[in-house]
Design a protein around this motif. Structure first.
Motif, PDB file in Angstrom:
ATOM      1  N   GLN A   1      -6.822  -3.969   1.632  1.00 57.15           N
ATOM      2  CA  GLN A   1      -5.536  -3.869   1.006  1.00 57.15           C
ATOM      3  C   GLN A   1      -5.281  -2.429   0.588  1.00 57.15           C
ATOM      4  OE1 GLN A   1      -5.346  -5.588  -3.075  1.00 57.15           O
ATOM      5  NE2 GLN A   1      -7.393  -6.378  -2.563  1.00 57.15           N
ATOM      6  N   VAL A   2      -4.015  -2.138   0.319  1.00 58.81           N
ATOM      7  CA  VAL A   2      -3.586  -0.796  -0.029  1.00 58.81           C
ATOM      8  C   VAL A   2      -3.148  -0.759  -1.477  1.00 58.81           C
ATOM      9  CG1 VAL A   2      -1.936   1.044   0.458  1.00 58.81           C
ATOM     10  CG2 VAL A   2      -2.887  -0.321   2.328  1.00 58.81           C
ATOM     11  N   GLN A   3      -3.533   0.289  -2.162  1.00 60.92           N
ATOM     12  CA  GLN A   3      -3.099   0.506  -3.532  1.00 60.92           C
ATOM     13  C   GLN A   3      -2.507   1.898  -3.673  1.00 60.92           C
ATOM     14  OE1 GLN A   3      -6.568  -0.220  -5.991  1.00 60.92           O
ATOM     15  NE2 GLN A   3      -5.933  -2.343  -6.350  1.00 60.92           N
ATOM     16  N   LEU A   4      -1.473   2.000  -4.491  1.00 63.44           N
ATOM     17  CA  LEU A   4      -0.872   3.277  -4.836  1.00 63.44           C
ATOM     18  C   LEU A   4      -1.022   3.475  -6.335  1.00 63.44           C
ATOM     19  CD1 LEU A   4       2.477   3.136  -2.801  1.00 63.44           C
ATOM     20  CD2 LEU A   4       0.276   4.059  -2.079  1.00 63.44           C
ATOM     21  N   VAL A   5      -1.566   4.608  -6.724  1.00 70.77           N
ATOM     22  CA  VAL A   5      -1.785   4.898  -8.128  1.00 70.77           C
ATOM     23  C   VAL A   5      -1.067   6.182  -8.492  1.00 70.77           C
ATOM     24  CG1 VAL A   5      -3.474   5.330  -9.930  1.00 70.77           C
ATOM     25  CG2 VAL A   5      -4.003   3.715  -8.100  1.00 70.77           C
ATOM     26  N   GLU A   6      -0.115   6.067  -9.417  1.00 66.60           N
ATOM     27  CA  GLU A   6       0.636   7.221  -9.890  1.00 66.60           C
ATOM     28  C   GLU A   6      -0.004   7.801 -11.142  1.00 66.60           C
ATOM     29  OE1 GLU A   6       4.207   4.337  -8.751  1.00 66.60           O
ATOM     30  OE2 GLU A   6       2.320   4.096  -9.838  1.00 66.60           O
TER      31      GLU A   6
ATOM     32  N   GLU B   1      -1.599   8.645  -5.192  1.00 71.76           N
ATOM     33  CA  GLU B   1      -2.626   8.575  -4.162  1.00 71.76           C
ATOM     34  C   GLU B   1      -2.690   7.173  -3.577  1.00 71.76           C
ATOM     35  OE1 GLU B   1      -7.409   9.424  -3.430  1.00 71.76           O
ATOM     36  OE2 GLU B   1      -6.550   9.535  -5.442  1.00 71.76           O
ATOM     37  N   ALA B   2      -2.636   7.103  -2.274  1.00 72.76           N
ATOM     38  CA  ALA B   2      -2.792   5.837  -1.572  1.00 72.76           C
ATOM     39  C   ALA B   2      -4.251   5.651  -1.190  1.00 72.76           C
ATOM     40  CB  ALA B   2      -1.921   5.799  -0.321  1.00 72.76           C
TER      41      ALA B   2
ATOM     42  N   PRO C   1      -1.538  -0.120   7.920  1.00 74.78           N
ATOM     43  CA  PRO C   1      -2.843  -0.361   7.292  1.00 74.78           C
ATOM     44  C   PRO C   1      -3.998  -0.343   8.290  1.00 74.78           C
ATOM     45  CG  PRO C   1      -1.574  -2.389   7.430  1.00 74.78           C
ATOM     46  CD  PRO C   1      -0.646  -1.271   7.815  1.00 74.78           C
ATOM     47  N   TYR C   2      -3.756  -0.785   9.505  1.00 76.12           N
ATOM     48  CA  TYR C   2      -4.776  -0.770  10.540  1.00 76.12           C
ATOM     49  C   TYR C   2      -4.105  -0.895  11.904  1.00 76.12           C
ATOM     50  CZ  TYR C   2      -4.123  -5.814   9.962  1.00 76.12           C
ATOM     51  OH  TYR C   2      -3.574  -7.072   9.831  1.00 76.12           O
ATOM     52  N   LEU C   3      -4.852  -0.523  12.927  1.00 70.62           N
ATOM     53  CA  LEU C   3      -4.322  -0.574  14.281  1.00 70.62           C
ATOM     54  C   LEU C   3      -3.981  -2.011  14.658  1.00 70.62           C
ATOM     55  CD1 LEU C   3      -3.726   1.212  16.766  1.00 70.62           C
ATOM     56  CD2 LEU C   3      -6.018   0.671  17.585  1.00 70.62           C
ATOM     57  N   GLY C   4      -2.776  -2.218  15.151  1.00 70.61           N
ATOM     58  CA  GLY C   4      -2.319  -3.548  15.511  1.00 70.61           C
ATOM     59  C   GLY C   4      -1.457  -4.207  14.463  1.00 70.61           C
ATOM     60  N   ALA C   5      -1.444  -3.656  13.271  1.00 69.09           N
ATOM     61  CA  ALA C   5      -0.621  -4.187  12.193  1.00 69.09           C
ATOM     62  C   ALA C   5       0.787  -3.611  12.275  1.00 69.09           C
ATOM     63  CB  ALA C   5      -1.242  -3.863  10.839  1.00 69.09           C
ATOM     64  N   GLU C   6       1.712  -4.258  11.588  1.00 71.28           N
ATOM     65  CA  GLU C   6       3.057  -3.742  11.469  1.00 71.28           C
ATOM     66  C   GLU C   6       3.114  -2.732  10.333  1.00 71.28           C
ATOM     67  OE1 GLU C   6       5.377  -7.842  12.862  1.00 71.28           O
ATOM     68  OE2 GLU C   6       5.436  -7.165  10.780  1.00 71.28           O
TER      69      GLU C   6
ATOM     70  N   TYR D   1       4.723  -0.079   0.636  1.00 68.70           N
ATOM     71  CA  TYR D   1       3.890  -0.362  -0.520  1.00 68.70           C
ATOM     72  C   TYR D   1       4.429   0.404  -1.721  1.00 68.70           C
ATOM     73  CZ  TYR D   1       0.645  -2.336   2.857  1.00 68.70           C
ATOM     74  OH  TYR D   1       0.076  -3.101   3.856  1.00 68.70           O
ATOM     75  N   TRP D   2       4.265  -0.194  -2.890  1.00 66.39           N
ATOM     76  CA  TRP D   2       4.790   0.377  -4.125  1.00 66.39           C
ATOM     77  C   TRP D   2       3.698   0.542  -5.159  1.00 66.39           C
ATOM     78  CZ3 TRP D   2       9.847   1.908  -4.794  1.00 66.39           C
ATOM     79  CH2 TRP D   2      10.764   1.481  -3.806  1.00 66.39           C
ATOM     80  N   GLY D   3       3.805   1.607  -5.931  1.00 65.64           N
ATOM     81  CA  GLY D   3       2.939   1.787  -7.075  1.00 65.64           C
ATOM     82  C   GLY D   3       3.468   1.012  -8.264  1.00 65.64           C
ATOM     83  N   GLN D   4       2.707   0.995  -9.335  1.00 63.88           N
ATOM     84  CA  GLN D   4       3.095   0.244 -10.518  1.00 63.88           C
ATOM     85  C   GLN D   4       4.125   0.976 -11.369  1.00 63.88           C
ATOM     86  OE1 GLN D   4      -0.387  -0.356 -12.943  1.00 63.88           O
ATOM     87  NE2 GLN D   4      -0.684   1.826 -13.315  1.00 63.88           N
ATOM     88  N   GLY D   5       4.305   2.244 -11.133  1.00 61.87           N
ATOM     89  CA  GLY D   5       5.273   3.029 -11.874  1.00 61.87           C
ATOM     90  C   GLY D   5       4.647   3.832 -12.995  1.00 61.87           C
TER      91      GLY D   5
END
Length: 121
Positions: free
Chosen positions: A1-6, A23-24, A101-106, A110-114
């Motif tokens: 999974q992907v996370q964004l942290v501001e 940072e992603a 996110p990975y090869l073959g994915a769409e 993604y959004w950070g929490q703010g």
């Protein structure tokens, strides 16, 4: 999974500056666009600045000339340098990325929490 942290938000006086970072991390194949949005109480979420993989940028008219968006692809990080901040800039600022996110994915958004930015007069 992907996370964004501001990070980098806070309280500043009018005319001051802040630098936001986002940072992603996680499973990332490649990142397309990265950018910043903001939402003040009672207002709709609005685009602040966006930067593409080719480092083309787009800014809201209200911040043009005062804010600068940049990115560090090696760090999967986008920055927002905010100068000459005004009370009207007070809002929660959200990081947004469009990435594979990975090869073959769409590609997906993604959004950070703010992070809160408060500008006092």
């Amino acid at each position: 999974q992907v996370q964004l942290v501001e990070s980098g938000g806070g309280l500043v006086q009018a005319g001051g500056s802040l630098r936001l970072s986002c940072e992603a991390s996680g499973t990332i194949f490649t990142i397309n666009t990265m950018g910043w949005y903001r939402q003040a109480p009672g207002n709709k979420r609005e685009l602040v600045a966006v930067i593409t993989s080719g480092r083309s940028t787009n800014y809201a008219d209200s911040v043009k000339g005062r804010f600068t968006v940049s990115r560090d692809n090696a760090k999967n990080t986008v920055y927002l340098q905010m100068n000459n901040l005004q009370p009207e800039d007070t809002a929660v600022y959200y990081c947004n990325t469009n990435l594979w996110p990975y090869l073959g994915a769409e590609p997906s958004d993604y959004w950070g929490q703010g992070t809160q930015v408060t500008v006092s007069s």
